[in-house]
Enzyme design. Sequence first.
Site, PDB file in Angstrom:
ATOM      1  N   LYS A 190       0.829  -1.210   0.000  1.00 41.10           N
ATOM      2  CA  LYS A 190       0.000   0.000   0.000  1.00 41.10           C
ATOM      3  C   LYS A 190       0.861   1.257   0.000  1.00 41.10           C
ATOM      4  CE  LYS A 190      -3.525   2.707   0.136  1.00 41.10           C
ATOM      5  NZ  LYS A 190      -4.524   2.784   1.198  1.00 41.10           N
ATOM      6  N   LYS A 233       0.407  11.821   5.562  1.00 39.28           N
ATOM      7  CA  LYS A 233       0.786  10.741   6.474  1.00 39.28           C
ATOM      8  C   LYS A 233       1.310   9.543   5.713  1.00 39.28           C
ATOM      9  CE  LYS A 233      -2.278   7.908   7.507  1.00 39.28           C
ATOM     10  NZ  LYS A 233      -2.824   6.599   7.030  1.00 39.28           N
TER      11      LYS A 233
END
Length: 297
Positions: free
Chosen positions: A170, A238
């Site tokens: 991811k 993030k």
Amino acid sequence: MQLGYVGLGTMGLPMALNLLRAGFALQVISRSRPPLDQAIAAGAVEAPGYAELAAQSDVVHTCLPMPADVEAVYLGSNGLVANARPGTVLIDHSTVGPGTCRKIDAAARNRGVHFLDAPVSGGPAGAQAATLGIMVGGEPAVFERMLGVLQILGKTVVRLGPSGSGAVAKLVNNLLVGVHQRALIEMLLVGQRAGVDLDALVQVLLGSSGRSAVLEMMYPRLKARDLQPRFRSDLFHKDLSLALEMAADCGVHSLTGEAALEAMQATMAAGLGGRDSLAMLLPLEQGAGMRLFEPDP
């Protein structure tokens, strides 16, 4: 099979609704009331807390915004790991670093509980249509046991390896998205300044080796200056930070990744953390002294 779902955000809510449509009994927890009410209206039951949800579920899915949220929900004294029954499967769809996944996996094993890191890609539209890409890390037997449930949520479900492998995939994916996104905006700025019609430019790029999913999906939104949050800038910031930390841990210096993170840092500094990640357009335009689809002054 009794399922639980924690985190009914932009991605979590449509995923939970798909589990309900598939006929599963589902208990839910979320910080925001409106998505809770929507899930309850669709047949879910609100759980009083993480401990109760864990104790009563065979499988618990989570989809949470930040690594600190994931650790608190999983590893707190009233959290999922401490209160799940042996044999329960915990599946995290959040985007966190592989170290966080391995920490949760170790704690779960000590309790006789199974854990899969299973982050997703495809955005809210993919979550609604159940066409997500799901990248899974964990034990092969647990993955096979949960494959049917995961296929209710996504079209492409792949186990990458042991715990943390889904998180690696991811973060690699999102770093590529960030790099492509910055490159697309910069090249559109160059094309416009050089006097090329941008619609014609994109038409030829879509049939050339410069084609990408980012170009195909993002150009119409850039043209419309649609910065409504499908994937918030603060969350993308993030993810890029985590991806670069992972790269550094692997001894790889990602210059292109640093450029993508720099663009998101400028976006955050401009107070655009709540806008879509495409809001990196605005500081990049400012730096170039121009706006896309508008003539130079």
